[in-house]
Design a protein around this motif. Sequence first.
Motif, PDB file in Angstrom:
ATOM      1  N   PRO A 390       0.805  -1.225   0.000  1.00 40.11           N
ATOM      2  CA  PRO A 390       0.000   0.000   0.000  1.00 40.11           C
ATOM      3  C   PRO A 390       0.836   1.272   0.000  1.00 40.11           C
ATOM      4  O   PRO A 390       0.404   2.296  -0.547  1.00 40.11           O
ATOM      5  CB  PRO A 390      -0.843  -0.122   1.282  1.00 40.11           C
ATOM      6  N   ASP A 393       1.757   1.717  -3.659  1.00 37.15           N
ATOM      7  CA  ASP A 393       0.557   2.054  -4.425  1.00 37.15           C
ATOM      8  C   ASP A 393       0.110   3.485  -4.144  1.00 37.15           C
ATOM      9  O   ASP A 393      -0.160   4.272  -5.065  1.00 37.15           O
ATOM     10  CB  ASP A 393      -0.549   1.057  -4.075  1.00 37.15           C
ATOM     11  N   CYS A 394       0.050   3.859  -2.856  1.00 37.48           N
ATOM     12  CA  CYS A 394      -0.393   5.206  -2.478  1.00 37.48           C
ATOM     13  C   CYS A 394       0.576   6.282  -2.973  1.00 37.48           C
ATOM     14  O   CYS A 394       0.152   7.354  -3.421  1.00 37.48           O
ATOM     15  CB  CYS A 394      -0.531   5.309  -0.960  1.00 37.48           C
ATOM     16  N   LEU A 425      -4.371  -5.146  -1.966  1.00 40.23           N
ATOM     17  CA  LEU A 425      -3.483  -4.134  -1.395  1.00 40.23           C
ATOM     18  C   LEU A 425      -2.798  -3.279  -2.459  1.00 40.23           C
ATOM     19  O   LEU A 425      -2.072  -2.345  -2.123  1.00 40.23           O
ATOM     20  CB  LEU A 425      -2.424  -4.807  -0.519  1.00 40.23           C
ATOM     21  N   GLY A 426      -3.007  -3.624  -3.728  1.00 37.48           N
ATOM     22  CA  GLY A 426      -2.455  -2.772  -4.775  1.00 37.48           C
ATOM     23  C   GLY A 426      -1.654  -3.470  -5.850  1.00 37.48           C
ATOM     24  O   GLY A 426      -1.228  -2.834  -6.817  1.00 37.48           O
ATOM     25  N   HIS A 505      -9.889  -2.931  -2.296  1.00 39.95           N
ATOM     26  CA  HIS A 505      -9.953  -2.696  -0.847  1.00 39.95           C
ATOM     27  C   HIS A 505     -11.255  -3.187  -0.239  1.00 39.95           C
ATOM     28  O   HIS A 505     -11.272  -3.687   0.892  1.00 39.95           O
ATOM     29  CB  HIS A 505      -9.792  -1.207  -0.540  1.00 39.95           C
ATOM     30  N   GLU A 521     -10.399  -0.761   3.304  1.00 42.38           N
ATOM     31  CA  GLU A 521     -10.562   0.617   2.845  1.00 42.38           C
ATOM     32  C   GLU A 521     -10.148   1.607   3.934  1.00 42.38           C
ATOM     33  O   GLU A 521      -9.485   2.614   3.655  1.00 42.38           O
ATOM     34  CB  GLU A 521     -12.026   0.861   2.454  1.00 42.38           C
ATOM     35  N   TYR A 524      -6.291   1.338   4.347  1.00 34.11           N
ATOM     36  CA  TYR A 524      -5.644   1.956   3.186  1.00 34.11           C
ATOM     37  C   TYR A 524      -5.760   3.480   3.255  1.00 34.11           C
ATOM     38  O   TYR A 524      -4.828   4.211   2.934  1.00 34.11           O
ATOM     39  CB  TYR A 524      -6.280   1.425   1.904  1.00 34.11           C
ATOM     40  N   ASN A 528      -2.803   6.163   3.203  1.00 31.81           N
ATOM     41  CA  ASN A 528      -2.808   7.221   2.189  1.00 31.81           C
ATOM     42  C   ASN A 528      -2.730   8.604   2.831  1.00 31.81           C
ATOM     43  O   ASN A 528      -2.026   9.490   2.339  1.00 31.81           O
ATOM     44  CB  ASN A 528      -4.073   7.102   1.335  1.00 31.81           C
TER      45      ASN A 528
END
Length: 545
Positions: A390, A393-394, A425-426, A505, A521, A524, A528
Amino acid sequence: MMPFAHILTIIGFTVVVLIILILLITFATMFIHDRRQDRHPVLRNYPVLGKLRYFLEAIGPEMRQYWFNSDTEGKPFSRDEYEHVVKTAKYKRDVLAYGSKRDFDKEGYYVRNALFPKQMEELKLDRETKVKTYKYLLVKDSLFGMRKEDRVEDESLAYLLHDDDAVVIGPNTPNPFVAKGLIGMSAMSYGALGKNAITALSLGLGIAKGTWMNTGEGGLSPYHLKGNVDIIMQIGPGLFGVRDKEGHISWEALKEKAAIPQIRAFELKLAQGAKARGGHVDGEKVTPEIAEIRKVEPWKSVDSPNRFHEFNDAASMIDFIEKIREVTGKPVGIKLVVGSNESIFELAAEMKRTGKGPDFITVDGGEGGTGASYQELMDAVGLPIKSALPILDCTLKRFGVRDRVKIIASGKLITPDRIAVALALGADLVNIARGFMITVGCIQALKCQSNICPTGVATTNPHLEKALVIDEKKWRVANYLITLRRGLFRLAAAAGIDSPVHFSHEHIVFKDDKGVVQSLEEIYSQINDRIMKIKYEESGSTTAG
Protein backbone atom coordinates in the motif's frame (compact mmCIF):
# COMPACT_ATOMS: atom_id res chain seq x y z
CA MET A 1 42.66 -82.58 13.35
CA MET A 2 40.69 -79.82 15.06
CA PRO A 3 36.96 -79.90 14.23
CA PHE A 4 35.74 -77.18 11.88
CA ALA A 5 33.25 -75.94 14.49
CA HIS A 6 36.11 -75.31 16.91
CA ILE A 7 37.99 -73.35 14.26
CA LEU A 8 34.94 -71.14 13.68
CA THR A 9 34.59 -70.62 17.42
CA ILE A 10 38.23 -69.53 17.74
CA ILE A 11 37.91 -67.21 14.73
CA GLY A 12 34.70 -65.73 16.10
CA PHE A 13 36.23 -65.25 19.56
CA THR A 14 39.28 -63.60 18.03
CA VAL A 15 37.12 -61.24 15.96
CA VAL A 16 35.05 -60.27 19.00
CA VAL A 17 38.20 -59.62 21.05
CA LEU A 18 39.67 -57.50 18.25
CA ILE A 19 36.47 -55.47 17.96
CA ILE A 20 36.42 -54.90 21.72
CA LEU A 21 40.10 -53.89 21.69
CA ILE A 22 39.52 -51.49 18.79
CA LEU A 23 36.54 -49.93 20.57
CA LEU A 24 38.50 -49.62 23.83
CA ILE A 25 41.46 -48.02 22.05
CA THR A 26 39.11 -45.69 20.13
CA PHE A 27 37.24 -44.61 23.26
CA ALA A 28 40.50 -44.23 25.20
CA THR A 29 41.93 -42.05 22.42
CA MET A 30 38.76 -39.96 22.31
CA PHE A 31 38.77 -39.69 26.11
CA ILE A 32 42.34 -38.40 26.22
CA HIS A 33 41.73 -36.04 23.29
CA ASP A 34 38.56 -34.62 24.83
CA ARG A 35 40.24 -34.13 28.23
CA ARG A 36 43.15 -32.25 26.69
CA GLN A 37 41.34 -30.09 24.11
CA ASP A 38 40.54 -26.54 25.20
CA ARG A 39 37.67 -25.52 22.92
CA HIS A 40 34.68 -27.31 24.46
CA PRO A 41 34.19 -27.26 28.26
CA VAL A 42 31.50 -29.95 28.03
CA LEU A 43 33.96 -32.42 26.49
CA ARG A 44 36.67 -31.58 29.04
CA ASN A 45 34.29 -32.43 31.88
CA TYR A 46 32.46 -35.27 30.16
CA PRO A 47 34.83 -36.87 27.63
CA VAL A 48 33.22 -39.00 24.90
CA LEU A 49 29.77 -38.83 26.52
CA GLY A 50 29.64 -35.09 25.84
CA LYS A 51 29.75 -35.77 22.11
CA LEU A 52 26.14 -36.93 22.39
CA ARG A 53 25.17 -33.30 23.02
CA TYR A 54 26.64 -32.17 19.72
CA PHE A 55 25.03 -35.08 17.87
CA LEU A 56 21.59 -34.21 19.24
CA GLU A 57 22.18 -30.53 18.45
CA ALA A 58 23.09 -31.43 14.86
CA ILE A 59 19.90 -33.42 14.24
CA GLY A 60 17.71 -30.92 16.11
CA PRO A 61 16.33 -29.13 13.01
CA GLU A 62 15.22 -32.42 11.46
CA MET A 63 13.66 -33.61 14.73
CA ARG A 64 11.72 -30.38 15.10
CA GLN A 65 10.63 -30.41 11.47
CA TYR A 66 9.30 -33.96 11.45
CA TRP A 67 8.43 -34.76 15.08
CA PHE A 68 8.14 -31.86 17.48
CA ASN A 69 6.79 -28.85 15.60
CA SER A 70 3.03 -28.82 15.21
CA ASP A 71 1.41 -28.61 11.79
CA THR A 72 1.14 -24.83 12.04
CA GLU A 73 4.64 -24.18 13.40
CA GLY A 74 7.96 -24.17 11.58
CA LYS A 75 9.75 -21.51 9.59
CA PRO A 76 10.02 -20.28 6.89
CA PHE A 77 6.94 -22.38 6.11
CA SER A 78 4.91 -24.55 8.46
CA ARG A 79 4.20 -28.19 7.75
CA ASP A 80 0.66 -27.29 6.68
CA GLU A 81 1.90 -24.63 4.26
CA TYR A 82 4.54 -26.95 2.86
CA GLU A 83 2.12 -29.86 2.45
CA HIS A 84 -0.43 -27.59 0.77
CA VAL A 85 2.06 -26.93 -2.03
CA VAL A 86 3.16 -30.57 -2.25
CA LYS A 87 -0.36 -31.98 -2.39
CA THR A 88 -1.70 -29.51 -4.94
CA ALA A 89 1.35 -30.17 -7.10
CA LYS A 90 1.25 -33.95 -6.81
CA TYR A 91 -2.46 -34.71 -6.57
CA LYS A 92 -3.91 -31.49 -8.01
CA ARG A 93 -6.23 -31.42 -5.02
CA ASP A 94 -6.74 -28.58 -2.57
CA VAL A 95 -9.64 -30.00 -0.54
CA LEU A 96 -9.29 -30.37 3.23
CA ALA A 97 -11.41 -32.20 5.79
CA TYR A 98 -13.05 -31.42 9.12
CA GLY A 99 -12.06 -27.79 9.64
CA SER A 100 -9.48 -25.07 9.43
CA LYS A 101 -6.31 -25.12 11.54
CA ARG A 102 -6.05 -21.36 11.43
CA ASP A 103 -5.97 -19.65 14.82
CA PHE A 104 -9.04 -17.45 14.49
CA ASP A 105 -8.21 -15.59 17.71
CA LYS A 106 -5.11 -14.08 16.09
CA GLU A 107 -5.21 -10.96 13.96
CA GLY A 108 -5.29 -11.38 10.20
CA TYR A 109 -6.87 -10.59 6.84
CA TYR A 110 -10.08 -12.19 5.59
CA VAL A 111 -11.85 -12.15 2.23
CA ARG A 112 -15.23 -10.44 2.55
CA ASN A 113 -17.72 -12.92 1.14
CA ALA A 114 -20.70 -11.63 -0.79
CA LEU A 115 -24.26 -12.35 0.28
CA PHE A 116 -24.92 -13.51 -3.26
CA PRO A 117 -21.66 -14.92 -4.67
CA LYS A 118 -21.00 -15.51 -8.34
CA GLN A 119 -21.79 -18.87 -9.86
CA MET A 120 -18.76 -20.51 -11.43
CA GLU A 121 -20.37 -20.20 -14.85
CA GLU A 122 -20.69 -16.45 -14.28
CA LEU A 123 -16.95 -16.00 -13.91
CA LYS A 124 -15.16 -14.19 -16.68
CA LEU A 125 -12.19 -16.31 -17.75
CA ASP A 126 -10.63 -17.98 -20.75
CA ARG A 127 -12.79 -21.08 -21.19
CA GLU A 128 -11.02 -22.29 -24.33
CA THR A 129 -7.45 -22.90 -23.18
CA LYS A 130 -6.99 -26.30 -21.55
CA VAL A 131 -3.94 -28.04 -20.17
CA LYS A 132 -3.04 -31.72 -20.06
CA THR A 133 -0.86 -32.82 -17.16
CA TYR A 134 -0.24 -35.89 -15.03
CA LYS A 135 -1.34 -36.21 -11.43
CA TYR A 136 -1.37 -38.98 -8.83
CA LEU A 137 -4.33 -40.84 -7.39
CA LEU A 138 -3.77 -42.24 -3.90
CA VAL A 139 -4.98 -45.85 -3.98
CA LYS A 140 -3.65 -47.17 -0.67
CA ASP A 141 -1.80 -45.58 2.23
CA SER A 142 -1.56 -48.08 5.10
CA LEU A 143 0.59 -47.50 8.19
CA PHE A 144 3.06 -50.34 7.61
CA GLY A 145 2.59 -51.09 3.93
CA MET A 146 3.94 -49.29 0.88
CA ARG A 147 1.92 -46.34 -0.34
CA LYS A 148 0.24 -47.21 -3.64
CA GLU A 149 -0.40 -44.43 -6.14
CA ASP A 150 -1.43 -44.40 -9.76
CA ARG A 151 -0.23 -41.67 -12.12
CA VAL A 152 -3.02 -40.64 -14.48
CA GLU A 153 -3.45 -38.08 -17.20
CA ASP A 154 -5.54 -35.06 -16.29
CA GLU A 155 -7.05 -32.33 -18.45
CA SER A 156 -8.47 -29.12 -17.07
CA LEU A 157 -8.95 -25.46 -17.84
CA ALA A 158 -5.77 -23.43 -17.54
CA TYR A 159 -7.78 -20.86 -15.55
CA LEU A 160 -6.33 -17.96 -17.48
CA LEU A 161 -7.77 -14.47 -17.55
CA HIS A 162 -10.22 -13.46 -20.22
CA ASP A 163 -8.59 -11.49 -23.02
CA ASP A 164 -10.38 -8.35 -21.80
CA ASP A 165 -8.69 -8.68 -18.39
CA ALA A 166 -5.18 -9.54 -19.55
CA VAL A 167 -2.51 -7.44 -17.84
CA VAL A 168 -0.43 -5.42 -20.30
CA ILE A 169 3.05 -4.29 -19.25
CA GLY A 170 4.63 -1.52 -21.31
CA PRO A 171 1.70 -0.84 -23.65
CA ASN A 172 3.61 2.00 -25.31
CA THR A 173 6.74 -0.02 -26.03
CA PRO A 174 7.32 -1.64 -29.44
CA ASN A 175 6.85 -5.07 -27.82
CA PRO A 176 4.38 -4.96 -24.90
CA PHE A 177 4.26 -7.93 -22.52
CA VAL A 178 0.74 -9.37 -22.19
CA ALA A 179 0.12 -11.66 -19.19
CA LYS A 180 -3.01 -13.81 -19.12
CA GLY A 181 -2.19 -15.25 -15.73
CA LEU A 182 -1.69 -13.27 -12.53
CA ILE A 183 1.04 -15.54 -11.11
CA GLY A 184 4.63 -15.97 -12.26
CA MET A 185 7.92 -17.35 -11.00
CA SER A 186 10.05 -14.97 -9.00
CA ALA A 187 13.74 -14.44 -9.68
CA MET A 188 15.81 -17.63 -9.28
CA SER A 189 19.18 -17.86 -10.99
CA TYR A 190 20.91 -20.79 -12.58
CA GLY A 191 23.76 -21.27 -10.15
CA ALA A 192 21.63 -20.68 -7.10
CA LEU A 193 19.44 -23.50 -8.48
CA GLY A 194 20.75 -26.39 -10.52
CA LYS A 195 20.10 -27.04 -14.18
CA ASN A 196 17.56 -29.81 -13.50
CA ALA A 197 15.55 -27.54 -11.22
CA ILE A 198 15.55 -24.62 -13.68
CA THR A 199 14.65 -26.96 -16.56
CA ALA A 200 11.77 -28.57 -14.66
CA LEU A 201 10.45 -25.15 -13.69
CA SER A 202 10.68 -23.84 -17.24
CA LEU A 203 8.94 -26.88 -18.71
CA GLY A 204 6.23 -26.90 -16.04
CA LEU A 205 5.46 -23.21 -16.42
CA GLY A 206 5.38 -23.66 -20.18
CA ILE A 207 2.86 -26.49 -19.80
CA ALA A 208 0.61 -24.35 -17.56
CA LYS A 209 0.66 -21.46 -20.09
CA GLY A 210 -0.03 -17.79 -19.48
CA THR A 211 2.82 -17.25 -17.03
CA TRP A 212 6.45 -16.16 -16.89
CA MET A 213 9.70 -16.93 -15.15
CA ASN A 214 12.28 -14.45 -13.91
CA THR A 215 15.89 -15.45 -14.58
CA GLY A 216 17.29 -13.92 -11.41
CA GLU A 217 20.40 -11.76 -11.59
CA GLY A 218 22.55 -14.70 -12.67
CA GLY A 219 21.64 -14.14 -16.29
CA LEU A 220 19.80 -16.13 -18.94
CA SER A 221 20.74 -19.81 -19.12
CA PRO A 222 19.75 -22.34 -21.80
CA TYR A 223 17.70 -24.11 -19.11
CA HIS A 224 15.42 -21.10 -18.67
CA LEU A 225 14.56 -21.42 -22.37
CA LYS A 226 13.67 -25.13 -22.33
CA GLY A 227 9.94 -24.71 -21.71
CA ASN A 228 9.29 -21.91 -24.22
CA VAL A 229 7.82 -19.87 -21.37
CA ASP A 230 7.77 -16.06 -21.28
CA ILE A 231 10.86 -14.70 -19.53
CA ILE A 232 11.64 -11.56 -17.58
CA MET A 233 15.42 -11.22 -17.65
CA GLN A 234 16.73 -9.70 -14.48
CA ILE A 235 19.83 -7.54 -14.52
CA GLY A 236 21.53 -7.04 -11.17
CA PRO A 237 24.31 -4.63 -10.19
CA GLY A 238 26.83 -7.24 -11.36
CA LEU A 239 25.35 -7.04 -14.90
CA PHE A 240 25.76 -10.80 -15.29
CA GLY A 241 25.17 -11.96 -18.84
CA VAL A 242 25.21 -8.45 -20.30
CA ARG A 243 28.67 -7.27 -19.19
CA ASP A 244 32.04 -6.97 -20.85
CA LYS A 245 35.35 -8.24 -19.49
CA GLU A 246 35.79 -5.13 -17.34
CA GLY A 247 32.36 -5.58 -15.76
CA HIS A 248 30.65 -2.70 -17.60
CA ILE A 249 27.36 -3.08 -19.42
CA SER A 250 27.66 -4.39 -22.97
CA TRP A 251 24.93 -2.91 -25.12
CA GLU A 252 25.66 -5.46 -27.84
CA ALA A 253 25.14 -8.33 -25.41
CA LEU A 254 21.89 -6.69 -24.31
CA LYS A 255 20.72 -6.45 -27.94
CA GLU A 256 21.48 -10.15 -28.40
CA LYS A 257 19.35 -11.03 -25.38
CA ALA A 258 16.52 -8.75 -26.54
CA ALA A 259 16.46 -10.56 -29.89
CA ILE A 260 15.39 -13.78 -28.13
CA PRO A 261 11.58 -13.96 -28.57
CA GLN A 262 10.99 -15.59 -25.18
CA ILE A 263 12.47 -12.61 -23.34
CA ARG A 264 9.47 -10.34 -22.89
CA ALA A 265 10.85 -7.76 -20.45
CA PHE A 266 13.92 -6.71 -18.47
CA GLU A 267 14.12 -6.00 -14.76
CA LEU A 268 16.78 -4.02 -12.89
CA LYS A 269 17.30 -5.49 -9.44
CA LEU A 270 17.84 -2.69 -6.93
CA ALA A 271 17.21 -4.87 -3.88
CA GLN A 272 15.65 -8.10 -2.67
CA GLY A 273 13.52 -8.68 0.41
CA ALA A 274 15.88 -11.12 2.11
CA LYS A 275 18.93 -9.04 1.29
CA ALA A 276 18.88 -5.35 0.52
CA ARG A 277 22.26 -5.79 -1.13
CA GLY A 278 23.84 -7.55 -4.09
CA GLY A 279 23.78 -11.32 -4.48
CA HIS A 280 26.44 -13.90 -3.63
CA VAL A 281 27.37 -17.29 -5.06
CA ASP A 282 30.14 -19.42 -3.55
CA GLY A 283 33.02 -20.34 -5.84
CA GLU A 284 32.23 -24.06 -5.77
CA LYS A 285 28.94 -23.29 -7.49
CA VAL A 286 30.56 -21.22 -10.25
CA THR A 287 31.16 -23.97 -12.78
CA PRO A 288 32.71 -23.14 -16.19
CA GLU A 289 29.20 -23.17 -17.70
CA ILE A 290 27.83 -20.76 -15.11
CA ALA A 291 30.91 -18.58 -15.47
CA GLU A 292 30.34 -18.37 -19.22
CA ILE A 293 26.68 -17.43 -18.74
CA ARG A 294 27.55 -14.75 -16.20
CA LYS A 295 30.75 -13.61 -17.94
CA VAL A 296 32.88 -14.17 -14.83
CA GLU A 297 35.81 -16.42 -13.85
CA PRO A 298 35.02 -20.05 -12.97
CA TRP A 299 35.41 -21.45 -9.43
CA LYS A 300 35.64 -18.00 -7.88
CA SER A 301 32.98 -16.61 -5.54
CA VAL A 302 30.79 -14.01 -7.19
CA ASP A 303 29.41 -10.95 -5.40
CA SER A 304 27.19 -8.25 -6.83
CA PRO A 305 27.76 -4.67 -5.67
CA ASN A 306 25.18 -3.20 -3.29
CA ARG A 307 23.91 -1.03 -6.12
CA PHE A 308 24.49 -0.21 -9.77
CA HIS A 309 27.53 1.88 -10.63
CA GLU A 310 25.65 3.18 -13.68
CA PHE A 311 23.33 5.42 -11.64
CA ASN A 312 23.09 6.91 -8.15
CA ASP A 313 19.71 8.64 -8.02
CA ALA A 314 16.22 8.42 -9.49
CA ALA A 315 16.98 10.75 -12.41
CA SER A 316 20.05 8.83 -13.60
CA MET A 317 18.25 5.51 -13.05
CA ILE A 318 15.35 6.60 -15.23
CA ASP A 319 17.82 7.65 -17.93
CA PHE A 320 19.39 4.19 -17.72
CA ILE A 321 15.95 2.57 -17.98
CA GLU A 322 15.15 4.68 -21.03
CA LYS A 323 18.40 3.60 -22.70
CA ILE A 324 17.66 -0.09 -22.07
CA ARG A 325 14.12 0.33 -23.40
CA GLU A 326 15.46 2.11 -26.48
CA VAL A 327 18.05 -0.61 -27.16
CA THR A 328 15.75 -3.58 -26.53
CA GLY A 329 12.33 -2.31 -27.57
CA LYS A 330 10.85 -4.19 -24.62
CA PRO A 331 9.35 -3.20 -21.25
CA VAL A 332 11.80 -2.41 -18.45
CA GLY A 333 11.03 -2.59 -14.76
CA ILE A 334 12.79 -2.44 -11.41
CA LYS A 335 12.79 -4.66 -8.33
CA LEU A 336 12.96 -2.91 -4.98
CA VAL A 337 12.32 -3.21 -1.26
CA VAL A 338 10.24 -0.58 0.54
CA GLY A 339 11.92 0.73 3.69
CA SER A 340 9.60 3.52 4.86
CA ASN A 341 6.66 5.71 3.91
CA GLU A 342 9.00 8.13 2.15
CA SER A 343 11.30 5.65 0.40
CA ILE A 344 9.58 5.81 -3.01
CA PHE A 345 9.05 9.58 -3.14
CA GLU A 346 12.15 10.44 -5.16
CA LEU A 347 11.33 7.87 -7.82
CA ALA A 348 7.64 8.82 -8.09
CA ALA A 349 8.44 12.55 -8.22
CA GLU A 350 10.98 12.04 -10.98
CA MET A 351 8.52 9.90 -12.94
CA LYS A 352 6.00 12.74 -12.70
CA ARG A 353 8.55 15.39 -13.68
CA THR A 354 9.93 13.57 -16.72
CA GLY A 355 6.93 11.55 -17.88
CA LYS A 356 9.30 8.57 -18.00
CA GLY A 357 10.16 5.68 -15.73
CA PRO A 358 9.80 1.92 -15.32
CA ASP A 359 6.99 -0.02 -16.94
CA PHE A 360 6.62 -2.19 -13.85
CA ILE A 361 7.87 -2.28 -10.27
CA THR A 362 8.43 -5.57 -8.48
CA VAL A 363 8.16 -4.98 -4.74
CA ASP A 364 9.67 -7.72 -2.59
CA GLY A 365 8.67 -8.07 1.05
CA GLY A 366 11.19 -8.51 3.84
CA GLU A 367 9.85 -12.05 4.33
CA GLY A 368 11.16 -13.03 0.89
CA GLY A 369 13.66 -15.85 0.52
CA THR A 370 17.14 -16.26 -0.89
CA GLY A 371 19.88 -18.80 -1.38
CA ALA A 372 22.22 -16.97 0.97
CA SER A 373 22.12 -13.80 3.04
CA TYR A 374 22.94 -12.44 6.48
CA GLN A 375 20.72 -12.67 9.56
CA GLU A 376 20.65 -8.93 10.15
CA LEU A 377 19.52 -8.29 6.55
CA MET A 378 16.94 -11.08 6.51
CA ASP A 379 15.37 -10.11 9.83
CA ALA A 380 15.69 -6.35 10.08
CA VAL A 381 15.92 -4.68 6.66
CA GLY A 382 12.87 -4.11 4.46
CA LEU A 383 9.15 -3.95 5.25
CA PRO A 384 6.95 -7.04 4.85
CA ILE A 385 4.82 -7.19 1.74
CA LYS A 386 1.49 -6.23 3.38
CA SER A 387 3.07 -2.99 4.59
CA ALA A 388 5.13 -2.30 1.49
CA LEU A 389 2.39 -2.74 -1.12
CA PRO A 390 0.00 0.00 0.00
CA ILE A 391 2.90 2.42 0.57
CA LEU A 392 4.09 1.91 -3.01
CA ASP A 393 0.56 2.05 -4.43
CA CYS A 394 -0.39 5.21 -2.48
CA THR A 395 2.87 6.98 -3.32
CA LEU A 396 2.52 6.34 -7.04
CA LYS A 397 -1.08 7.59 -6.89
CA ARG A 398 -0.07 10.71 -4.96
CA PHE A 399 2.28 11.70 -7.78
CA GLY A 400 -0.23 10.73 -10.47
CA VAL A 401 1.88 8.00 -12.11
CA ARG A 402 0.17 4.82 -10.90
CA ASP A 403 -1.62 4.23 -14.19
CA ARG A 404 1.72 4.12 -16.05
CA VAL A 405 3.27 1.30 -14.05
CA LYS A 406 2.25 -2.23 -13.06
CA ILE A 407 3.08 -3.56 -9.60
CA ILE A 408 4.30 -7.13 -9.09
CA ALA A 409 4.31 -8.34 -5.47
CA SER A 410 6.37 -11.12 -3.89
CA GLY A 411 6.85 -12.42 -0.37
CA LYS A 412 5.50 -15.84 0.72
CA LEU A 413 2.38 -15.51 -1.48
CA ILE A 414 2.03 -19.27 -1.90
CA THR A 415 -1.76 -19.68 -1.50
CA PRO A 416 -4.79 -18.18 -3.29
CA ASP A 417 -5.96 -16.24 -0.23
CA ARG A 418 -2.57 -14.56 0.24
CA ILE A 419 -2.54 -13.65 -3.44
CA ALA A 420 -6.05 -12.19 -3.20
CA VAL A 421 -4.99 -9.98 -0.28
CA ALA A 422 -1.92 -8.81 -2.22
CA LEU A 423 -4.08 -7.90 -5.22
CA ALA A 424 -6.44 -5.98 -2.95
CA LEU A 425 -3.48 -4.13 -1.39
CA GLY A 426 -2.45 -2.77 -4.77
CA ALA A 427 -0.64 -5.48 -6.73
CA ASP A 428 -1.43 -6.16 -10.39
CA LEU A 429 0.53 -9.43 -10.50
CA VAL A 430 2.39 -11.68 -8.05
CA ASN A 431 5.64 -13.64 -8.07
CA ILE A 432 6.35 -16.89 -6.22
CA ALA A 433 9.77 -18.50 -5.70
CA ARG A 434 9.87 -20.95 -2.81
CA GLY A 435 6.44 -22.39 -3.61
CA PHE A 436 7.78 -23.43 -6.99
CA MET A 437 10.98 -24.74 -5.37
CA ILE A 438 8.83 -27.05 -3.22
CA THR A 439 7.08 -28.40 -6.33
CA VAL A 440 10.41 -29.60 -7.73
CA GLY A 441 11.51 -31.26 -4.50
CA CYS A 442 12.65 -28.68 -1.91
CA ILE A 443 12.21 -30.09 1.63
CA GLN A 444 13.31 -26.93 3.49
CA ALA A 445 16.64 -28.48 4.46
CA LEU A 446 17.99 -24.88 4.68
CA LYS A 447 21.22 -25.88 2.90
CA CYS A 448 20.81 -23.56 -0.10
CA GLN A 449 24.05 -21.69 0.53
CA SER A 450 26.19 -24.83 0.93
CA ASN A 451 25.79 -26.55 -2.48
CA ILE A 452 24.76 -29.77 -0.70
CA CYS A 453 20.99 -29.55 -1.20
CA PRO A 454 19.86 -33.14 -0.50
CA THR A 455 17.12 -33.10 -3.15
CA GLY A 456 19.17 -31.60 -5.98
CA VAL A 457 17.26 -28.30 -6.16
CA ALA A 458 19.66 -25.63 -4.88
CA THR A 459 22.91 -27.22 -6.00
CA THR A 460 25.14 -27.52 -9.05
CA ASN A 461 26.72 -30.73 -7.77
CA PRO A 462 26.08 -33.29 -10.57
CA HIS A 463 25.81 -36.17 -8.10
CA LEU A 464 23.08 -34.40 -6.13
CA GLU A 465 21.35 -32.81 -9.13
CA LYS A 466 20.53 -36.18 -10.68
CA ALA A 467 18.08 -36.88 -7.84
CA LEU A 468 15.72 -34.34 -9.41
CA VAL A 469 13.87 -36.06 -12.25
CA ILE A 470 12.75 -33.40 -14.70
CA ASP A 471 10.01 -35.45 -16.40
CA GLU A 472 8.41 -36.04 -13.01
CA LYS A 473 8.68 -32.59 -11.46
CA LYS A 474 7.58 -30.55 -14.48
CA TRP A 475 4.01 -31.84 -14.08
CA ARG A 476 3.99 -30.82 -10.43
CA VAL A 477 5.02 -27.28 -11.32
CA ALA A 478 2.13 -27.04 -13.79
CA ASN A 479 -0.40 -28.61 -11.40
CA TYR A 480 0.50 -26.23 -8.58
CA LEU A 481 0.14 -23.15 -10.75
CA ILE A 482 -3.15 -24.28 -12.30
CA THR A 483 -4.56 -25.11 -8.86
CA LEU A 484 -3.49 -21.69 -7.55
CA ARG A 485 -5.26 -19.94 -10.40
CA ARG A 486 -8.37 -22.08 -9.90
CA GLY A 487 -8.41 -21.20 -6.19
CA LEU A 488 -8.05 -17.52 -7.01
CA PHE A 489 -11.10 -17.62 -9.27
CA ARG A 490 -12.96 -19.54 -6.56
CA LEU A 491 -12.19 -16.76 -4.07
CA ALA A 492 -13.30 -14.14 -6.59
CA ALA A 493 -16.65 -15.94 -6.92
CA ALA A 494 -17.05 -15.99 -3.12
CA ALA A 495 -16.34 -12.24 -3.02
CA GLY A 496 -18.99 -11.60 -5.66
CA ILE A 497 -16.64 -10.52 -8.48
CA ASP A 498 -16.25 -12.22 -11.83
CA SER A 499 -12.44 -12.14 -12.01
CA PRO A 500 -9.56 -11.89 -9.51
CA VAL A 501 -8.29 -8.80 -11.35
CA HIS A 502 -11.11 -6.93 -9.59
CA PHE A 503 -9.95 -7.65 -6.05
CA SER A 504 -9.81 -4.30 -4.30
CA HIS A 505 -9.95 -2.70 -0.85
CA GLU A 506 -13.66 -3.36 -0.38
CA HIS A 507 -13.19 -7.13 -0.70
CA ILE A 508 -10.84 -7.59 2.27
CA VAL A 509 -11.27 -6.96 6.00
CA PHE A 510 -8.79 -7.07 8.87
CA LYS A 511 -9.65 -8.58 12.25
CA ASP A 512 -7.46 -7.72 15.23
CA ASP A 513 -6.71 -10.00 18.19
CA LYS A 514 -9.68 -8.53 20.11
CA GLY A 515 -12.16 -9.46 17.40
CA VAL A 516 -12.63 -5.92 16.10
CA VAL A 517 -13.08 -5.84 12.33
CA GLN A 518 -11.76 -3.04 10.16
CA SER A 519 -12.21 -2.77 6.40
CA LEU A 520 -9.14 -2.63 4.20
CA GLU A 521 -10.56 0.62 2.84
CA GLU A 522 -10.14 2.19 6.30
CA ILE A 523 -6.60 0.86 6.69
CA TYR A 524 -5.64 1.96 3.19
CA SER A 525 -7.14 5.41 3.83
CA GLN A 526 -4.98 5.81 6.95
CA ILE A 527 -1.85 4.86 5.00
CA ASN A 528 -2.81 7.22 2.19
CA ASP A 529 -3.39 10.07 4.66
CA ARG A 530 0.11 9.59 6.09
CA ILE A 531 1.62 9.53 2.59
CA MET A 532 -0.26 12.69 1.61
CA LYS A 533 0.86 14.56 4.75
CA ILE A 534 4.56 14.08 4.05
CA LYS A 535 6.02 17.23 2.54
CA TYR A 536 8.30 16.61 -0.39
CA GLU A 537 10.62 19.20 -1.84
CA GLU A 538 12.26 19.17 -5.25
CA SER A 539 15.62 18.56 -3.60
CA GLY A 540 14.33 15.17 -2.55
CA SER A 541 14.19 15.81 1.21
CA THR A 542 11.11 14.77 3.14
CA THR A 543 9.58 16.32 6.22
CA ALA A 544 6.52 15.51 8.24
CA GLY A 545 3.57 17.66 7.47
